[in-house]
Write an enzyme that holds these catalytic residues in place. Structure first.
Site, PDB file in Angstrom:
ATOM      1  N   GLY A  46       0.840  -1.186   0.000  1.00 17.33           N
ATOM      2  CA  GLY A  46       0.000   0.000   0.000  1.00 17.33           C
ATOM      3  C   GLY A  46       0.875   1.235   0.000  1.00 17.33           C
ATOM      4  O   GLY A  46       2.029   1.185   0.446  1.00 17.33           O
ATOM      5  N   GLN A  51       3.357   9.975   0.712  1.00 13.65           N
ATOM      6  CA  GLN A  51       4.621   9.233   0.622  1.00 13.65           C
ATOM      7  C   GLN A  51       5.340   9.451  -0.706  1.00 13.65           C
ATOM      8  O   GLN A  51       6.508   9.082  -0.839  1.00 13.65           O
ATOM      9  CB  GLN A  51       4.377   7.731   0.820  1.00 13.65           C
ATOM     10  CG  GLN A  51       3.931   7.380   2.230  1.00 13.65           C
ATOM     11  CD  GLN A  51       3.757   5.887   2.388  1.00 13.65           C
ATOM     12  OE1 GLN A  51       2.724   5.350   2.026  1.00 13.65           O
ATOM     13  NE2 GLN A  51       4.776   5.211   2.898  1.00 13.65           N
ATOM     14  N   CYS A 103       6.663  -0.009   6.716  1.00  6.48           N
ATOM     15  CA  CYS A 103       6.208   1.139   5.925  1.00  6.48           C
ATOM     16  C   CYS A 103       7.293   1.493   4.915  1.00  6.48           C
ATOM     17  O   CYS A 103       8.476   1.498   5.267  1.00  6.48           O
ATOM     18  CB  CYS A 103       5.951   2.311   6.873  1.00  6.48           C
ATOM     19  SG  CYS A 103       5.360   3.779   6.041  1.00  6.48           S
ATOM     20  N   LEU A 104       6.895   1.812   3.692  1.00  5.11           N
ATOM     21  CA  LEU A 104       7.889   2.146   2.661  1.00  5.11           C
ATOM     22  C   LEU A 104       8.691   3.389   3.037  1.00  5.11           C
ATOM     23  O   LEU A 104       9.821   3.551   2.583  1.00  5.11           O
ATOM     24  CB  LEU A 104       7.193   2.364   1.310  1.00  5.11           C
ATOM     25  CG  LEU A 104       6.543   1.120   0.693  1.00  5.11           C
ATOM     26  CD1 LEU A 104       5.833   1.497  -0.607  1.00  5.11           C
ATOM     27  CD2 LEU A 104       7.555   0.017   0.439  1.00  5.11           C
ATOM     28  N   HIS A 145      -3.553   1.464   8.367  1.00  2.00           N
ATOM     29  CA  HIS A 145      -2.183   1.991   8.242  1.00  2.00           C
ATOM     30  C   HIS A 145      -2.144   3.122   7.207  1.00  2.00           C
ATOM     31  O   HIS A 145      -1.592   4.197   7.467  1.00  2.00           O
ATOM     32  CB  HIS A 145      -1.228   0.850   7.861  1.00  2.00           C
ATOM     33  CG  HIS A 145       0.176   1.284   7.602  1.00  2.00           C
ATOM     34  ND1 HIS A 145       1.229   0.923   8.427  1.00  2.00           N
ATOM     35  CD2 HIS A 145       0.728   2.055   6.617  1.00  2.00           C
ATOM     36  CE1 HIS A 145       2.349   1.461   7.950  1.00  2.00           C
ATOM     37  NE2 HIS A 145       2.067   2.146   6.851  1.00  2.00           N
ATOM     38  N   GLU A 146      -2.723   2.862   6.029  1.00  2.00           N
ATOM     39  CA  GLU A 146      -2.679   3.868   4.958  1.00  2.00           C
ATOM     40  C   GLU A 146      -3.528   5.092   5.315  1.00  2.00           C
ATOM     41  O   GLU A 146      -3.148   6.227   5.027  1.00  2.00           O
ATOM     42  CB  GLU A 146      -3.143   3.266   3.626  1.00  2.00           C
ATOM     43  CG  GLU A 146      -2.285   2.105   3.114  1.00  2.00           C
ATOM     44  CD  GLU A 146      -0.795   2.416   3.044  1.00  2.00           C
ATOM     45  OE1 GLU A 146      -0.418   3.581   2.836  1.00  2.00           O
ATOM     46  OE2 GLU A 146      -0.001   1.466   3.219  1.00  2.00           O
ATOM     47  N   HIS A 149      -1.701   7.541   7.383  1.00  2.82           N
ATOM     48  CA  HIS A 149      -0.782   8.418   6.630  1.00  2.82           C
ATOM     49  C   HIS A 149      -1.477   9.724   6.233  1.00  2.82           C
ATOM     50  O   HIS A 149      -0.850  10.779   6.214  1.00  2.82           O
ATOM     51  CB  HIS A 149      -0.323   7.728   5.342  1.00  2.82           C
ATOM     52  CG  HIS A 149       0.886   6.857   5.517  1.00  2.82           C
ATOM     53  ND1 HIS A 149       2.104   7.346   5.902  1.00  2.82           N
ATOM     54  CD2 HIS A 149       1.061   5.518   5.326  1.00  2.82           C
ATOM     55  CE1 HIS A 149       2.986   6.346   5.954  1.00  2.82           C
ATOM     56  NE2 HIS A 149       2.382   5.223   5.619  1.00  2.82           N
TER      57      HIS A 149
END
Ligand code: NI
Length: 189
Positions: A46, A51, A103-104, A145-146, A149
């Site tokens: 995701g 991001q 997380c990226l 999670h997303e 953000h």
């Protein structure tokens, strides 16, 4: 186009993302394409627009990665690859569910995060169709999670003081760009 992923430490990750006015947004296609490309290139499941440096309320996720998992509920009315525009978690319920998150924007760190196991979410898809649905297990987890953000929250904000202290050094290395990676990132310092 693959874009550099914004690394931990950049203020854009702490900012609340702007609601997208879908009547004026005809340029969402290229943003969505860039998000998918950037996410797959980094082997993520995701990614949220902040991001890649765009402070707008949108994220994308590919749930097929979890198909084999125990907590995966495939009967849920959600596409394996789903675009979420202006998502809103209406309610959270169920048991506390512990699952390791990564997380990226925070590469090479994974920690257990406690979240509720069932959510009700409202969002608009890329065709500007509104949806409202219940999700659970891993699908709910990725969405939570997303969604965080878009409110300027990272999974590290959900950790105990003790755990945060333990990973502080690693987090500093990330914000300083002092890490080995196989995808492109943009560092704050
Ligand atoms: Ni993330």
């Amino acid at each position: 186009m693959i874009r550099p992923i914004i690394a931990y430490g950049d203020p854009i990750l702490k900012k609340k993302a702007a609601i997208i006015n879908i009547n004026e947004s005809n340029d969402l296609t290229s943003l969505i394409d860039d998000m998918w490309e950037t996410m797959y290139n980094a082997k993520g499941v995701g990614i949220a627009a902040p991001q890649i440096g765009v402070s707008k309320s949108i994220f994308v996720a590919d749930f097929s990665f979890f198909e084999e998992e125990e907590n995966f509920k495939s009967e849920e009315l959600i596409n394996m690859q789903q675009v979420f525009i202006n998502p809103e978690i209406i309610s959270e319920a169920g048991e506390d569910f512990i699952y390791p998150e990564g997380c990226l924007s925070i590469p090479n760190i994974s920690e257990n995060v406690v979240r509720k196991s069932i959510i009700k979410i409202k969002f608009i898809d890329q065709f500007f169709v509104s949806h409202e649905m219940h999700c659970s297990g891993i699908i709910a987890r990725v969405i939570q999670h997303e969604h965080d953000h878009l409110n300027g929250l990272l999974f590290t904000d959900k950790l105990s003081y003790k755990t945060r202290k333990l990973i502080k050094k690693e987090l500093n290395l990330i914000s300083n760009g002092d890490i080995d990676l196989n995808y492109d990132m943009k560092f704050c310092k």
